[in-house]
Each structure stands twice: as C-alpha cells, then as structure tokens.
Design a protein around this motif. Structure first.
Motif, PDB file in Angstrom:
ATOM      1  N   ARG A  49      -1.604  37.834 -24.437  1.00  0.00           N
ATOM      2  CA  ARG A  49      -1.470  37.125 -23.166  1.00  0.00           C
ATOM      3  C   ARG A  49      -2.457  35.957 -23.059  1.00  0.00           C
ATOM      4  O   ARG A  49      -2.116  34.878 -22.592  1.00  0.00           O
ATOM      5  N   THR A  50      -3.699  36.181 -23.485  1.00  0.00           N
ATOM      6  CA  THR A  50      -4.686  35.100 -23.366  1.00  0.00           C
ATOM      7  C   THR A  50      -4.328  33.941 -24.286  1.00  0.00           C
ATOM      8  O   THR A  50      -4.520  32.780 -23.934  1.00  0.00           O
ATOM      9  N   ALA A  51      -3.772  34.260 -25.466  1.00  0.00           N
ATOM     10  CA  ALA A  51      -3.330  33.195 -26.365  1.00  0.00           C
ATOM     11  C   ALA A  51      -2.205  32.402 -25.707  1.00  0.00           C
ATOM     12  O   ALA A  51      -2.156  31.175 -25.779  1.00  0.00           O
ATOM     13  N   ASN A  52      -1.316  33.128 -25.020  1.00  0.00           N
ATOM     14  CA  ASN A  52      -0.193  32.527 -24.312  1.00  0.00           C
ATOM     15  C   ASN A  52      -0.690  31.553 -23.238  1.00  0.00           C
ATOM     16  O   ASN A  52      -0.253  30.394 -23.160  1.00  0.00           O
ATOM     17  N   THR A  53      -1.664  31.988 -22.433  1.00  0.00           N
ATOM     18  CA  THR A  53      -2.230  31.154 -21.372  1.00  0.00           C
ATOM     19  C   THR A  53      -2.886  29.899 -21.942  1.00  0.00           C
ATOM     20  O   THR A  53      -2.627  28.777 -21.496  1.00  0.00           O
ATOM     21  N   LYS A  54      -3.735  30.111 -22.942  1.00  0.00           N
ATOM     22  CA  LYS A  54      -4.485  29.002 -23.526  1.00  0.00           C
ATOM     23  C   LYS A  54      -3.540  27.945 -24.075  1.00  0.00           C
ATOM     24  O   LYS A  54      -3.730  26.749 -23.878  1.00  0.00           O
ATOM     25  N   ASP A  55      -2.481  28.407 -24.751  1.00  0.00           N
ATOM     26  CA  ASP A  55      -1.540  27.482 -25.372  1.00  0.00           C
ATOM     27  C   ASP A  55      -0.795  26.668 -24.321  1.00  0.00           C
ATOM     28  O   ASP A  55      -0.613  25.457 -24.471  1.00  0.00           O
ATOM     29  N   ILE A  56      -0.385  27.328 -23.246  1.00  0.00           N
ATOM     30  CA  ILE A  56       0.341  26.617 -22.184  1.00  0.00           C
ATOM     31  C   ILE A  56      -0.578  25.582 -21.529  1.00  0.00           C
ATOM     32  O   ILE A  56      -0.189  24.425 -21.314  1.00  0.00           O
ATOM     33  N   GLU A  57      -1.820  25.965 -21.242  1.00  0.00           N
ATOM     34  CA  GLU A  57      -2.755  25.027 -20.618  1.00  0.00           C
ATOM     35  C   GLU A  57      -2.989  23.797 -21.486  1.00  0.00           C
ATOM     36  O   GLU A  57      -2.952  22.658 -21.025  1.00  0.00           O
ATOM     37  N   SER A  58      -3.207  24.031 -22.780  1.00  0.00           N
ATOM     38  CA  SER A  58      -3.515  22.883 -23.645  1.00  0.00           C
ATOM     39  C   SER A  58      -2.285  22.013 -23.870  1.00  0.00           C
ATOM     40  O   SER A  58      -2.392  20.792 -23.980  1.00  0.00           O
ATOM     41  N   ASN A 278       5.864  35.576 -30.761  1.00  0.00           N
ATOM     42  CA  ASN A 278       5.106  34.333 -30.606  1.00  0.00           C
ATOM     43  C   ASN A 278       4.637  34.084 -29.172  1.00  0.00           C
ATOM     44  O   ASN A 278       5.461  33.952 -28.266  1.00  0.00           O
ATOM     45  N   PRO A 279       3.318  34.026 -28.930  1.00  0.00           N
ATOM     46  CA  PRO A 279       2.837  33.714 -27.592  1.00  0.00           C
ATOM     47  C   PRO A 279       2.703  32.204 -27.355  1.00  0.00           C
ATOM     48  O   PRO A 279       2.417  31.776 -26.246  1.00  0.00           O
ATOM     49  N   LEU A 280       2.873  31.400 -28.403  1.00  0.00           N
ATOM     50  CA  LEU A 280       2.626  29.949 -28.279  1.00  0.00           C
ATOM     51  C   LEU A 280       3.863  29.261 -27.703  1.00  0.00           C
ATOM     52  O   LEU A 280       4.647  28.656 -28.416  1.00  0.00           O
ATOM     53  N   LEU A 281       4.032  29.393 -26.389  1.00  0.00           N
ATOM     54  CA  LEU A 281       5.227  28.864 -25.742  1.00  0.00           C
ATOM     55  C   LEU A 281       4.974  27.508 -25.094  1.00  0.00           C
ATOM     56  O   LEU A 281       5.875  26.918 -24.519  1.00  0.00           O
ATOM     57  N   GLY A 282       3.747  26.989 -25.183  1.00  0.00           N
ATOM     58  CA  GLY A 282       3.352  25.779 -24.462  1.00  0.00           C
ATOM     59  C   GLY A 282       4.214  24.559 -24.741  1.00  0.00           C
ATOM     60  O   GLY A 282       4.772  23.964 -23.811  1.00  0.00           O
ATOM     61  N   ASP A 283       4.334  24.195 -26.014  1.00  0.00           N
ATOM     62  CA  ASP A 283       5.066  22.967 -26.358  1.00  0.00           C
ATOM     63  C   ASP A 283       6.524  23.031 -25.906  1.00  0.00           C
ATOM     64  O   ASP A 283       7.062  22.073 -25.352  1.00  0.00           O
ATOM     65  N   GLU A 284       7.120  24.203 -26.156  1.00  0.00           N
ATOM     66  CA  GLU A 284       8.521  24.380 -25.778  1.00  0.00           C
ATOM     67  C   GLU A 284       8.676  24.274 -24.263  1.00  0.00           C
ATOM     68  O   GLU A 284       9.627  23.675 -23.757  1.00  0.00           O
ATOM     69  N   LEU A 285       7.699  24.821 -23.531  1.00  0.00           N
ATOM     70  CA  LEU A 285       7.747  24.795 -22.065  1.00  0.00           C
ATOM     71  C   LEU A 285       7.623  23.353 -21.558  1.00  0.00           C
ATOM     72  O   LEU A 285       8.341  22.948 -20.641  1.00  0.00           O
TER      73      LEU A 285
END
Lengths: 323, 340
Positions: A49-58, A278-285
């Motif tokens: 979850r924390t990886a998910n948050t960090k990735d979305i923020e960045s 995969n928690p790295l959803l930032g770019d896709e979002l």
C-alpha cells in the motif's frame, strides 16, 4: 431549494462536459496545470500500500497535476467524508481505492450529480448502477492465480504426482477468492496435481508459519506450497526450515505480490516463483485522468502491467525495484 | 475420586487431554518428538512454543484478575513492544550487533513496563474502574504502535533478535524457556512469600485489606506493571518470531485469549483467589484448539464456535453448583469432614 440545487448541479455537469469538449477540440496536448485530482487512499497497512501511495504521489507531481491526498485509515466513513470534501472543492476527478465493496451508492451519486468523474484504483465496488464510476484500474486476482498454476504445471512437467498445499489469504477477501479460483482452475485439468489441504493464513507471516507447521506434520510429503502473498510465504519458509527441510528445494514455494522481502527470498532460492501484483498505478492513473478530463472514452477495466519472477529475474530486478 | 471430581484443576486437565487425544486420532504421529538439528521437533513442541506468548499474557492477567481487576490493554502493549524493538533495530543500521539488540529489547520492555504502570496509576491512584482504565490504552495503544512504525510493517533481519522467538537453547525453543522462567518466578513470589495472600486479600475486599494494613495501592500498581511487562515480553516473542513488527495484527485479540485462559483455569473473575497452574492449562487448551484447527483443516470462522463450546463446557463443569452436584452423585465411602 432542492430543485434549484438540482439545476445548479445540472449546469455544473453541463459546464464540465462543455469544458472537457472544449479541451478535446483544441487537440494536441491540452494543458493539465489547472487540473485538481482528489485521491482517497485506503490507509497505510502494508508495504504494498505504501508503495502504491508513493508512486501515485510522485506520478502526479511529475505530470504537474495538483493532487489532494487523504488517508482513510481503513475506515469507510473517513473515505466517504474525504470524497464529500472533494466534491465540495469541485476537483476535476476523484480517484479512490475502496476500503470495502458496498455502501458507495449515495456518495457516488453526489459526485455524479456534481459532474465529477470517479476512477476506482486497486479494489472494486459492488453497485447496481455502473454509471457511478468511469473505470477501474487494478489487478485481476484470478489471472494471478492462473499464472501461478501455469508455472506449477511447467515446473512439475516430469513428475508423476504432485501434492500441493494452499495457504490462502483472508477468507472471503477478493484477492483470496480470485487467487484460489485461478490456481485451482489451471491445475484442475491435470490429474497428477492433488491439493492436500487449503488453509487460511490471513495474509500474515505468523498465519503462514502456523499453517505450515501444522501441515508439515499432517502431510510431510508435500511437494509444492502455494502461498497467496509474500508474507505468508515467508512464514511458511520459516516453518519448513524449522522442520529441517530446505524451502525451494525439497518443497517448492510459489507466492504472489513481489514485495522487497519476498523478492529477496526468491533471489536466495527459498521461494521458486513469484507472480507480481503491481502497486505502481501512478502513471496509468495520470493517463486516465488526462483522458477522462479531455472527454475521451476509456475502457471500463484497466489492468496494470504485471509480470512474473523466477530466481534469475529476481536477482536482476532487485537493485532497481521501487518497493 | 470424590476429591478428584471436586478439584478445581480436574476439568481443565480432562479437556486438554481430550483435545490432545483428538489430535492423536486425526494425526497418528501427533505425539512423536524427534531431534532435528540439535533441538526437539514435533507438534507438541509447536503448541508450547506458539502458546508461550499467550501463557505470559495470561500469567499477568491472572494476578490482575485476582485483585478484581482486568487488563484489556495487553494486546496493544504486545504491538507497541514489537514496534519499539523493530524500529530501533531498523533505524540503527547495525541490527546484527548484539549490544544494539539488547538496547532495543530493553527499550521495548521499559516501554511495556511504563505502560503497565500507567494502567496501575489510573486504577490505583486515580480510581478509574479497571475495564475503563485499560480500555484507554487498548484503543490508543495500537495507534501509538502505528505512529512508531509510521504505519508500516517494519522488517528486520537480525539473527540475534530472532533468537527470542525462533531460537533454540538446551534443545528447546528459547521462547519456552523465557516463559518458563517468568512463570516459575511468579509462582515462587506468590506462593513462597506473603505476596499471593496479599493479592488475594485485595481481591476479596480492598477496603478491609487497606484498614488491615495491606498496601492496596502498591499491590494494584505492581500487578498492572507486571501484566504490562509480561505483554511486552510476549510482544518481543511474536515480533521476533516473524522478524517484523506488524502493528495492525500483532497481539490482536490476545487479551481475550488471556482472559479465557484465566477463566478456564478456575480463577474467578470476581477476584480474591487465583490459580497459576490453572492458567497454564487454560492457555494450552486455547493453543491446542488453534493447532487442532490447522491439523483438522477446520475453517477459522467455524473454529470460533468450537472454541466457544469448549470454553462454555469447561466453565459449566467448574461452576460451584455443578461441582457440588457431581460430588454428591459419586457414591462414597463414609468419611468424616469432606464436605466443602
């Protein structure tokens, strides 16, 4: 009063649509600096979850889009309050990862009335009204189970019989249901696989260890352990080592998630195979937000790119892993 | 026979024996213990090892309950102890270092002791009812643990730290040895000195005890501090066993298991009397039930019902009325002065 509010909402909705249409009309690269996205996260309960948050923020910072972030501390009431405040602030898009599946209709109706599109990340909701959200970005748990099954079939191609022990996630949770279904479907057509037992390890290390300890006594001849997340796999490894056997050698271990600790165990050969979640959803979002606000249509369901790891791939990937 | 049926410990021991027998039927090699890599290995060892934290927490709980108290905060203290130790280890940068581990362990135990003393302060000095006083820390404690770990599961890989929960000494798991030493110390202190009697006295009637010169405040204060310390050691065992501090789930509901163990063991919730050996048997009944669930493949949800049935049965068997009836039914040789 209520009628006036309704009209107001309708005007706001029309305005949003017009504005979106306007941007789409300009073509090229529409400016995104005016966009504001409200994101309501579940909490910070796991490293995933924390990886998910960090990735979305960045990702949003990088794209130059303002992100309003809130942490619901695993409580639906907090998340609903956060979404309401995003509606009042008239953000461009609301994204959230629902704590639970049900009970979202009222607040999402309000978002819809205000003309704010909603994107679900990671987890799903259950509702009769599909117009309440635009799309869901998140993993397909059944497919993760299938990938584990495919590897098991390949690994044990030469074996005549394979005894499998399943350590499931929390009974009734969406990942546990999907990962069991996919795996059992995949190995179900091969009669040499027999599942000696399937037990709830609660997604925790202690749970995985105690299940494995007890099962090793009941079924000392087990060939393959399928743990539905890395934490339970790490617990199981500890129990296998306690019994004087070598995890990854006499007893093969498959896991799901690909967190840092899990990948290290894979690199050491104690886990044999990990299916990534995969928690790295930032770019896709970010991409989705741009498309939705530009009025372009998006698919109802988007799965993040996910791969699988063998020992060699884990060793290669570890130095650059983000989580 | 008559005395046996009346004895407080009989039914818990019978229940434990029946459970062990059930496991033997389910899994014929249940009682086999072999030497593996220089230490004992087998289902029974697993049960004792995994039961060690519950035994410790229940031990502290027994003394608290004996003074008419209750400590609901032990689960939170378990989480805090693990969080403190693992955070210190993880931020030290040299977690394999034995002195660093000792500092981390000492800090965690000190924190647990302070939190226990805080409960004691609220109960003994401020006079808040125990269930409310310890509820404060039960609610706030897990949040405190999450604050310490910043909401993360803190993972460490210190071999020295791992010894507490997963190491072996003298052929036995270290956690069993630690629990045994603390249990023996508590038994000696309460049975070979007047402390046990004073605790009983506080439980029977605190006001009369105070007038009679028993240091009621001091006793109250120390039983909560001891309960906190026991929970702290249990927390170290749990987090050391998985080499991680999981503030969300470490020690979750352990206060209820501990209270159950105490009640099954025959210590009345109203205080005034306690049985440490009963608590020991009670804690092992609970751990054996958990192990049975894993062996027999019973779903955890269903297991809760079975747990409740066993607990209810043992409690009914222990009820004074049931015991006195059982006593009457057994045909007895005429003997003088056996009426209890």
């Amino acid at each position: 009063m209520s009628r006036r509010r309704l009209i107001g909402a309708a005007i706001a909705a029309c305005a949003t649509i017009l504005l979106a249409g306007c941007q789409a009309g300009h073509g090229g690269s529409p400016g995104t600096s005016h966009l504001v996205v409200g994101f309501a996260q579940v909490g910070a309960e796991s490293s995933w979850r924390t990886a998910n948050t960090k990735d979305i923020e960045s990702a949003f910072q990088h794209a130059g889009i303002t992100l309003r972030f809130s942490d619901a501390e695993q409580q639906q009431a907090n998340q609903i309050a956060a979404i309401r405040s995003y509606i009042q602030q008239r953000v461009s898009v609301i994204a959230f990862s629902p704590v639970v599946e049900s009970g979202w209709d009222t607040v999402l109706q309000e978002a819809k009335a205000a003309g704010i599109p909603v994107i679900l990340t990671d987890r799903a909701i259950s509702t009769d009204d599909p117009s309440l959200y635009v799309t869901r970005l998140g993993s397909d748990f059944t497919k993760e189970g299938e990938k584990a099954g495919v590897w098991a079939k390949k690994e044990f191609a030469a074996a005549s019989s394979v005894k499998v022990l399943e350590i499931e996630g929390t009974t009734g949770s969406a990942p546990a249901i999907g990962r069991t279904k996919g795996f059992e479907k995949e190995i179900g057509d091969d009669s040499k696989f027999s599942i000696v037992d399937s037990q709830d390890g609660g997604f925790t290390r202690a749970g995985g260890e105690q299940v494995m300890e007890a099962q090793l006594k009941a079924h000392p001849d087990v060939d393959l352990v399928y743990a539905q997340n890395d934490d339970m796999a790490l617990g199981a490894i500890q129990a296998i080592e306690g019994a004087g056997e070598r995890p990854g050698k006499q007893i093969k271990v498959i896991s799901v998630d690909a967190t840092h600790d899990g990948m290290e165990a894979l690199a050491q050969g104690k886990i044999n195979f990990i299916v990534e979640c995969n928690p790295l959803l930032g770019d896709e979002l970010v991409k989705l937000v741009k498309k939705v606000t530009a009025g372009k249509s998006v698919p109802r369901r988007i799965e993040p790119p996910e791969r699988t790891f063998t020992q060699e791939q884990a060793i290669a990937a570890l130095p650059t892993r983000k989580y | 026979m008559k005395n046996l049926l009346a004895a407080r410990l009989t039914w818990p021991v019978v229940a434990l024996a029946a459970l062990l027998l059930l496991n033997f039927v389910l899994q014929p090699n249940f009682f086999s213990i072999r030497v593996q890599d220089g230490h004992l290995y087998g289902s029974l060892i697993d049960i004792v090892r995994n039961g060690a934290p519950t035994v410790l927490v229940a031990l502290g709980m027994t003394l608290v309950i004996a003074t008419r108290g209750l400590d609901l905060s032990v689960g939170s203290i378990v989480a805090i102890a693990g969080a403190v130790a693992c955070s210190i280890l993880a931020s030290s940068g040299s977690e394999a270092n034995v002195p660093v581990v000792i500092v981390a362990v000492a800090a965690a135990l000190a924190a647990a002791l302070v939190l226990g003393a805080w409960n004691g302060f609220l109960v003994a000095v401020v006079g808040i009812p125990p269930i409310v006083a310890t509820l404060i820390l039960m609610t706030a404690g897990r949040g405190l643990a999450l604050l310490i770990t910043q909401g993360q599961i803190v993972t460490v890989s210190s071999a020295a730290y791992r010894v507490i929960g997963a190491g072996f000494a003298l052929g036995l798991p270290v956690s069993i040895l630690i629990a045994a030493v603390i249990y023996a110390a508590a038994a000696l202190l309460t049975r070979k000195t007047a402390l046990g009697m004073l605790i009983d006295a506080v439980g029977v009637n605190p006001i009369a005890s105070r007038i009679a010169g028993v240091p009621v405040k001091g006793i109250n204060w120390s039983v909560y501090a001891f309960s906190g310390l026991c929970a702290g050691v249990a927390g170290l065992m749990i987090s050391s066993n998985v080499t991680a501090a999981d503030s969300n789930s470490a020690g979750l509901w352990i206060e209820l298991d501990a209270i159950l163990a105490v009640v099954i063991g025959g210590t009345p919730v109203g205080g005034g009397r306690f049985s440490l050996s009963g608590t020991l048997v009670g804690a092992f009944i609970i751990q054996t039930l958990t192990a049975t669930a894993y062996t027999a493949g019973i779903a955890p949800g269903v297991m809760l019902v079975l747990k409740a049935i066993v607990v209810a049965a043992v409690c009914v068997m222990q009820a004074p009325r049931v015991r006195s009836r059982a006593q009457r039914r057994v045909p007895s040789r005429p003997r003088a002065g056996v009426r209890s």
